[in-house]
Design an enzyme around this catalytic site. Structure first.
Site: not given
Ligand SMILES: *Cc1c(COP(=O)(O)O)cnc(C)c1O
Length: 360
Positions: A172, A196, A102
């Site tokens: 993030d 998540k 990511w």
């Molecule tokens: C799942 C995830 C993403 C991607 O998220 P999307 O909603 O599919 O764009 C980005 N960063 C982290 C840390 C993630 O766990």
């Protein structure tokens, strides 16, 4: 009806209480005579839903008044582009710490729009640790520093934040938000996709310090312009109304549970059950250096591909589903987000013990 223990990395389990409330309110939300899916995003009733969700999130995360909360779409993956477009505008430079897929994706998006620099990476060891970071490694002229707080695929997390001086930290937090208290004032901006630890896929939440909301680059699509979303209180266009509503139910649920201090206590206890087992097992091993272990995503392996496959198959048959690891790590991964009950982790460990005895 029987529900399984779902260890999916995302979308993932939601609290049963939340699902039940959503089911009860499906046809008639609060006497409105309609489902939240059917109502205008400009109606009084929806206004109250989004405003209450924001207020509850602010309370849970202790978000100061000089931060805006935005309910957006497009996933964390869209935010990867929003960050440089909106923030890489003064010195046109940004620093990225690479701790997994990511952060790599966030980094390569930023490279399209300016001078993004890789400060450190843990790719040399398949991202099984968080690199040591010192203030001297960061460019004081960078417009921001980007990190991925919890690495969903590799199962690592920052236990301390890097000192970036006056350079705003952008994080993030998609896979760890609401798992424990955080100090929002340490960040210029945090963001997370809901699926998540917060709610259904479809809403992505950005929390940003107001002074960072300036003039984005000219080429910025309107829908990627954070200032426009902020000015319109997330109602520039139709927001993901139903997903926001379910997030609001999750916020209420967390408040009732006792907030994030309580959640942290539960999550630490839960993760310990699994890590303690892995540390003494002769068959299953954790893949991450102990000091950087995630509370949310726990990757583990056996020494044999056949055994991994057998385990995943037998676990699924016993009601422990989605334990297959990411293709870049192999083996297994148990995602044990907020909504995974403690009994689920204990039951998984009991199953692993039994499997180890039977397959010695
Ligand atoms: C799942 C995830 C993403 C991607 O998220 P999307 O909603 O599919 O764009 C980005 N960063 C982290 C840390 C993630 O766990």
């Amino acid at each position: 009806m029987s529900r399984v223990y779902n260890f999916s990395a995302g979308p993932s389990m939601l609290p049963e209480e939340v699902l039940k409330t959503a089911a009860e309110q499906m046809l008639d939300y609060n006497g409105s005579g309609m489902s939240v899916m059917e109502m205008s995003h400009r109606s009084k009733v929806f206004e109250e839903i989004i405003q209450t969700a924001e207020a509850d999130l602010r309370e849970l995360l202790n978000i100061p008044d000089n931060y805006k909360v935005l309910f957006l779409q497009g996933g964390a993956s869209s935010v990867f582009a929003m960050i440089p477009l909106n923030l890489m505008t003064k010195n046109k430079k940004a620093d990225y710490v690479i701790t997994g897929q990511w952060s790599k994706k966030a980094f390569s998006e930023a490279q399209k729009y300016g001078n993004a620099r890789k400060v450190a990476s843990s790719e040399d060891k398949v991202f099984n640790y968080i690199p040591d970071l010192d203030k001297s490694m960061f460019d004081p002229e960078a417009d921001y520093v980007h990190i991925t707080g919890n690495n969903t695929i590799y199962g690592t997390r920052y236990t301390t934040l890097p000192d970036t001086g006056d350079v705003p930290l952008v994080a993030d937090l998609s896979s760890c938000i609401l798992s424990e208290p955080i100090d929002v004032t340490k960040y210029g901006m945090i963001y997370f996709g809901a699926q998540k630890n917060v709610g259904p896929a479809g809403v992505t939440i950005v929390v940003i310090r107001e002074d960072l909301l300036g003039e984005p680059m000219d080429i910025t699509p309107t829908m990627f312009n954070l200032s426009i979303h902020a000015k319109n209180d997330s109602l520039y266009n139709t927001p993901p109304c139903y997903a926001i509503y379910v997030c609001g139910l999750v916020f209420k649920h967390l408040k009732k549970l006792g907030g994030l201090e309580k959640m942290k206590e539960i999550n630490e206890r839960k993760a310990k059950v699994l890590y303690d087992f892995l540390d003494q097992s002769k068959m299953f091993h954790g893949t991450v250096v102990p000091k950087d272990r995630s509370l949310m995503n726990v990757p583990f392996v056996t020494d044999s591909e056949e055994l991994n496959a057998k385990f995943i198959k037998e676990a699924a048959a016993a009601g422990f589903v989605n334990l297959k690891g990411h293709r870049t790590v192999g083996g297994m991964r148990a995602s044990i987000y907020n909504a995974m009950p403690e009994e689920g982790v204990k039951a998984l460990v009991a199953f692993m013990k039994k499997f180890e005895e039977e397959n010695r």
